[in-house]
Scaffold this motif. Sequence first.
Motif, PDB file in Angstrom:
ATOM      1  N   LYS A  66       0.913  -1.147   0.043  1.00 50.84           N
ATOM      2  CA  LYS A  66       0.009   0.112  -0.059  1.00 50.84           C
ATOM      3  C   LYS A  66       0.784   1.262  -0.045  1.00 50.84           C
ATOM      4  CE  LYS A  66      -3.906  -1.810   2.479  1.00 50.84           C
ATOM      5  NZ  LYS A  66      -4.499  -1.595   3.987  1.00 50.84           N
ATOM      6  N   ILE A  67       1.708   1.095   0.962  1.00 52.81           N
ATOM      7  CA  ILE A  67       2.668   2.234   0.853  1.00 52.81           C
ATOM      8  C   ILE A  67       3.561   2.489  -0.541  1.00 52.81           C
ATOM      9  CG2 ILE A  67       4.962   3.163   1.920  1.00 52.81           C
ATOM     10  CD1 ILE A  67       4.286   1.708   4.545  1.00 52.81           C
ATOM     11  N   LEU A  68       3.975   1.480  -1.027  1.00 52.86           N
ATOM     12  CA  LEU A  68       4.772   1.503  -2.247  1.00 52.86           C
ATOM     13  C   LEU A  68       3.617   2.042  -3.420  1.00 52.86           C
ATOM     14  CD1 LEU A  68       6.898  -1.536  -2.416  1.00 52.86           C
ATOM     15  CD2 LEU A  68       7.842   0.903  -2.032  1.00 52.86           C
ATOM     16  N   GLU A  69       2.497   1.727  -3.319  1.00 54.58           N
ATOM     17  CA  GLU A  69       1.502   2.293  -4.576  1.00 54.58           C
ATOM     18  C   GLU A  69       1.387   3.719  -4.071  1.00 54.58           C
ATOM     19  OE1 GLU A  69      -2.472   0.999  -6.876  1.00 54.58           O
ATOM     20  OE2 GLU A  69      -2.121   0.143  -5.075  1.00 54.58           O
ATOM     21  N   SER A  70       1.044   4.046  -2.932  1.00 59.29           N
ATOM     22  CA  SER A  70       0.860   5.432  -2.860  1.00 59.29           C
ATOM     23  C   SER A  70       1.605   6.408  -2.735  1.00 59.29           C
ATOM     24  CB  SER A  70      -0.187   5.286  -1.531  1.00 59.29           C
ATOM     25  OG  SER A  70       0.468   5.333  -0.300  1.00 59.29           O
ATOM     26  N   ARG A  71       2.973   5.796  -2.309  1.00 53.46           N
ATOM     27  CA  ARG A  71       4.220   6.906  -2.061  1.00 53.46           C
ATOM     28  C   ARG A  71       5.112   6.890  -3.274  1.00 53.46           C
ATOM     29  NH1 ARG A  71       3.398  11.371   0.803  1.00 53.46           N
ATOM     30  NH2 ARG A  71       1.916  10.802   2.394  1.00 53.46           N
ATOM     31  N   GLU A  92       8.305 -11.399  -3.739  1.00 51.90           N
ATOM     32  CA  GLU A  92       7.332 -11.873  -4.469  1.00 51.90           C
ATOM     33  C   GLU A  92       6.003 -11.292  -4.796  1.00 51.90           C
ATOM     34  OE1 GLU A  92       8.501 -16.654  -3.389  1.00 51.90           O
ATOM     35  OE2 GLU A  92       6.676 -15.652  -1.930  1.00 51.90           O
ATOM     36  N   LYS A  93       5.510 -10.506  -3.630  1.00 56.21           N
ATOM     37  CA  LYS A  93       4.375  -9.701  -3.638  1.00 56.21           C
ATOM     38  C   LYS A  93       4.676  -8.424  -4.616  1.00 56.21           C
ATOM     39  CE  LYS A  93       0.312  -8.630  -2.055  1.00 56.21           C
ATOM     40  NZ  LYS A  93      -0.805  -9.837  -2.111  1.00 56.21           N
ATOM     41  N   LEU A  94       5.814  -7.833  -4.482  1.00 60.94           N
ATOM     42  CA  LEU A  94       6.215  -6.779  -5.514  1.00 60.94           C
ATOM     43  C   LEU A  94       6.069  -7.067  -6.808  1.00 60.94           C
ATOM     44  CD1 LEU A  94       7.224  -3.783  -5.698  1.00 60.94           C
ATOM     45  CD2 LEU A  94       9.682  -4.629  -5.290  1.00 60.94           C
ATOM     46  N   ILE A  98       3.646  -5.721  -9.715  1.00 62.97           N
ATOM     47  CA  ILE A  98       4.047  -5.119 -11.127  1.00 62.97           C
ATOM     48  C   ILE A  98       3.640  -5.610 -12.454  1.00 62.97           C
ATOM     49  CG2 ILE A  98       5.940  -4.502 -12.630  1.00 62.97           C
ATOM     50  CD1 ILE A  98       7.671  -3.901  -9.622  1.00 62.97           C
ATOM     51  N   GLU A  99       3.526  -7.098 -12.295  1.00 64.82           N
ATOM     52  CA  GLU A  99       3.096  -7.792 -13.284  1.00 64.82           C
ATOM     53  C   GLU A  99       1.631  -7.476 -13.482  1.00 64.82           C
ATOM     54  OE1 GLU A  99       3.904 -12.025 -12.819  1.00 64.82           O
ATOM     55  OE2 GLU A  99       5.961 -11.622 -12.914  1.00 64.82           O
ATOM     56  N   GLU A 100       0.793  -7.284 -12.444  1.00 62.08           N
ATOM     57  CA  GLU A 100      -0.638  -7.071 -12.402  1.00 62.08           C
ATOM     58  C   GLU A 100      -0.899  -5.490 -12.913  1.00 62.08           C
ATOM     59  OE1 GLU A 100      -2.223  -8.792  -9.047  1.00 62.08           O
ATOM     60  OE2 GLU A 100      -1.439 -11.004  -9.823  1.00 62.08           O
ATOM     61  N   ASP A 102      -0.036  -1.186 -14.085  1.00 64.46           N
ATOM     62  CA  ASP A 102       0.520  -0.469 -15.233  1.00 64.46           C
ATOM     63  C   ASP A 102       1.694   0.191 -14.672  1.00 64.46           C
ATOM     64  OD1 ASP A 102      -1.576  -1.349 -16.834  1.00 64.46           O
ATOM     65  OD2 ASP A 102      -2.674   0.338 -16.376  1.00 64.46           O
ATOM     66  N   TYR A 103       2.300  -0.072 -13.567  1.00 64.20           N
ATOM     67  CA  TYR A 103       3.429   0.362 -13.092  1.00 64.20           C
ATOM     68  C   TYR A 103       4.828  -0.355 -13.490  1.00 64.20           C
ATOM     69  CZ  TYR A 103       0.111   2.668  -9.773  1.00 64.20           C
ATOM     70  OH  TYR A 103      -0.839   3.201  -9.236  1.00 64.20           O
ATOM     71  N   THR A 104       5.719   0.486 -13.691  1.00 60.23           N
ATOM     72  CA  THR A 104       7.126  -0.230 -14.059  1.00 60.23           C
ATOM     73  C   THR A 104       8.390   0.473 -13.134  1.00 60.23           C
ATOM     74  OG1 THR A 104       7.386   1.610 -15.747  1.00 60.23           O
ATOM     75  CG2 THR A 104       6.277  -0.315 -16.462  1.00 60.23           C
ATOM     76  N   ILE A 105       9.246  -0.557 -13.076  1.00 62.40           N
ATOM     77  CA  ILE A 105      10.547  -0.057 -12.671  1.00 62.40           C
ATOM     78  C   ILE A 105      11.446   0.084 -13.697  1.00 62.40           C
ATOM     79  CG2 ILE A 105      12.437  -1.031 -10.986  1.00 62.40           C
ATOM     80  CD1 ILE A 105      10.206  -2.409  -9.535  1.00 62.40           C
ATOM     81  N   ASP A 106      12.123   0.995 -13.973  1.00 61.90           N
ATOM     82  CA  ASP A 106      13.168   1.538 -14.613  1.00 61.90           C
ATOM     83  C   ASP A 106      14.462   0.803 -14.429  1.00 61.90           C
ATOM     84  OD1 ASP A 106      11.589   3.385 -16.359  1.00 61.90           O
ATOM     85  OD2 ASP A 106      11.720   4.463 -14.372  1.00 61.90           O
ATOM     86  N   SER A 107      14.863   0.498 -13.355  1.00 67.18           N
ATOM     87  CA  SER A 107      15.978  -0.241 -13.093  1.00 67.18           C
ATOM     88  C   SER A 107      16.053  -0.809 -11.811  1.00 67.18           C
ATOM     89  CB  SER A 107      17.416   0.749 -13.200  1.00 67.18           C
ATOM     90  OG  SER A 107      17.146   1.757 -12.322  1.00 67.18           O
ATOM     91  N   LEU A 108      16.621  -2.207 -11.823  1.00 74.46           N
ATOM     92  CA  LEU A 108      16.643  -2.888 -10.399  1.00 74.46           C
ATOM     93  C   LEU A 108      18.112  -3.425 -10.085  1.00 74.46           C
ATOM     94  CD1 LEU A 108      15.018  -4.343  -8.100  1.00 74.46           C
ATOM     95  CD2 LEU A 108      14.650  -6.090  -9.764  1.00 74.46           C
ATOM     96  N   LEU A 109      18.909  -2.784  -9.344  1.00 75.38           N
ATOM     97  CA  LEU A 109      20.095  -3.168  -8.890  1.00 75.38           C
ATOM     98  C   LEU A 109      20.335  -3.676  -7.622  1.00 75.38           C
ATOM     99  CD1 LEU A 109      21.991   0.191 -10.196  1.00 75.38           C
ATOM    100  CD2 LEU A 109      21.745  -2.119 -11.345  1.00 75.38           C
TER     101      LEU A 109
END
Length: 109
Positions: A66-71, A92-94, A98-100, A102-109
């Motif tokens: 919820k925090i990640l989605e709202s903030r 796993e939840k993250l 993301i799969e479900e 329309d949000y995307t992550i530009d990079s994951l390091l």
Amino acid sequence: MKSILLTPVLSLFSKEMMKSIFSDDGKIVSMGSLCRSEVKLGTEIGLEIKSSLYGGKVLSTDICMKILESRFFTSPESLILTGYPTRINHAEKLSEFIEESDYTIDSLL
């Protein structure tokens, strides 16, 4: 830009070093800073956080999402999230989120 910096040793990275990893001048945030903002603003999520932590419980994966989605994901700013996910169920939840969505992550390091 939405980026997530995964590292078990965050203390080795200064904010300047983390910013240099990314070409964009994103603002660095942590799950802790996002939680503190929610509590300070007195939002519904903030009250859930306060109740969990003051009750001696670990934040649930649902509250974290919820925090990640709202903030994080809906913020118009370029953000770099550090130190999350820290547990397998968070990752796993993250990933599912993301799969479900329309949000995307530009990079994951």
